[in-house]
Design an enzyme around this catalytic site. Sequence first.
Site, PDB file in Angstrom:
ATOM      1  CB  CYS A  28     -10.288   1.259  13.128  1.00  0.00           C
ATOM      2  SG  CYS A  28     -10.915  -0.376  13.425  1.00  0.00           S
ATOM      3  CB  CYS A  56      -6.157  -3.241  11.110  1.00  0.00           C
ATOM      4  SG  CYS A  56      -7.922  -2.787  11.187  1.00  0.00           S
ATOM      5  CB  ALA A 110      -0.913  -0.020   1.228  1.00  0.00           C
TER       6      ALA A 110
END
Length: 450
Positions: free
Chosen positions: A393, A212, A60
């Site tokens: 999140c 995460c 990413a």
Amino acid sequence: MDHQTLAKIVDDAGRQGLNRRSFLRLGAAGAGSLLLTPASARAATKTRSSARIVIAGAGAAGLAAASHLAACLEGASITLVDARKEHFYQPGFTLVAAGIKPMSYVVSATRDYLPAGVELIEEAVAEFDPEGNKLVTASGKPVPYDYLIVATGLKLDYAAIAGMEVEQIGNNGLGSIYHSPAKAEATWRAMSNFADTGGVGVFLRPGTEMKCAGAPLKYTFITDDYLRRRGNRGKAELVYNANNKALFSVPIVHEKVRMLFEDRGVKVNYERILESVDIGRKLAVFKTPIGPVELQYDFINVIPPMRAPDPVRNSPLRWQEGGWANDGWIEVDKHNLRHKRFANVFALGDVAGVPKGKTAASVKWQVPVAVDHLLASIEGRESSAHYGGYTSCPLITRLGQAMLVEFDYKDNLVPSFPGVIAPLEELWISWVMKTMALKPTYISMLRGRA
Ligand SMILES: Cc1cc2nc3c(=O)[nH]c(=O)nc-3n(C[C@H](O)[C@H](O)[C@H](O)COP(=O)(O)OP(=O)(O)OC[C@H]3O[C@@H](n4cnc5c(N)ncnc54)[C@H](O)[C@@H]3O)c2cc1C
């Protein structure tokens, strides 16, 4: 997108269902945890330079950085180094493990996002030599640079859990949504079997930093929901094991999740870190302040310790002291991602040794900042670009609902749409962002357009 526009979309969507037009408007806005568009690093006129810029890792952060740099520079050589040919859209792993998306939803090819003029060396980095301004690939090839961006992500250290065998994920009630797309799908099968029968479901997070940090919580909520939908919640006990005294590092989010778990009947243990599993006997052993504690399970979602990849961890780039030194996170300034000892080196994404920020949403905000500081060095100017720790999140709390939690280094909640999307409310629109709008925005980020 301004608040009035978003409010209208939410309103329309609530009344009519989310139609194609409102979905596209939402996606185009960069909705979800990759919210809003930071000032683009793309210059109207390109800077001429012969600088050699090497980016280790084409995930990413690496691809997004390459896209931004390619859009801003002319004549520079930009090289990505990564052995993995596939690109994984990891925020979708939870959806695959929830049976909502197929595996194909999260797998594509790295080359699909390679900007024109950027070279890709399809090898892993074996060694970083910041004193010599070069790295060395797995085949022994030296790659010299003027500027280096390290974006290697992190290592899932399954080997640190005694008895863990990743090949067994999907069998015998053993799940692990983090490992790979295939194992996320295998976890769905194991969890779905559990939802049919009930028993004891064990959930946890590791004692290290992790990407995460909401994902272990989300999966507990999703499992709870499947048990209810199949009429088996009464036959199941769900136990969440937190590594320390909190369920989430942001106190107000911890409190909200604690209340929701209480409401849903999820039992919580604090200060428990998974040490070993006996896959055959379905037995997990946790390290606790009072010594090892055993838990028998029918389903477990194993989330391993996470550390910097070995070549980073074994390099001078890591923090030299403090809590992050042992796991090898890179010693960067948390506000501009520049290395504190090697000024021509930056770290982006999960591998950066900064207090928060291990999400794709953080990557979106980190990349333009680090790129601007790198360009400023090339152009001989100062950059004032600043990263405040934005992390987000979309915390799924049941199928069809999520809380869009956004926060910064100071644990402040930083909602992108205050007054429209309340961060600690379970909302359908936040679910839509996670399940539909986030991926197009993520792909735009890889291409340097979001
Ligand atoms: C289950 C799960 C759920 C998640 N949910 C969300 C979410 O809802 N929202 C969100 O924003 N984020 C979420 N994330 C986190 C997000 O996916 C990551 O934070 C993001 O991908 C980080 O980007 P990165 O570039 O640092 O790492 P990655 O995208 O992992 O890329 C790292 C790249 O480096 C390469 N690499 C590794 N070692 C080397 C080496 N030695 N040499 C060269 N290359 C190397 C790898 O092959 C890989 O291509 C989730 C992640 C998981 C696993």
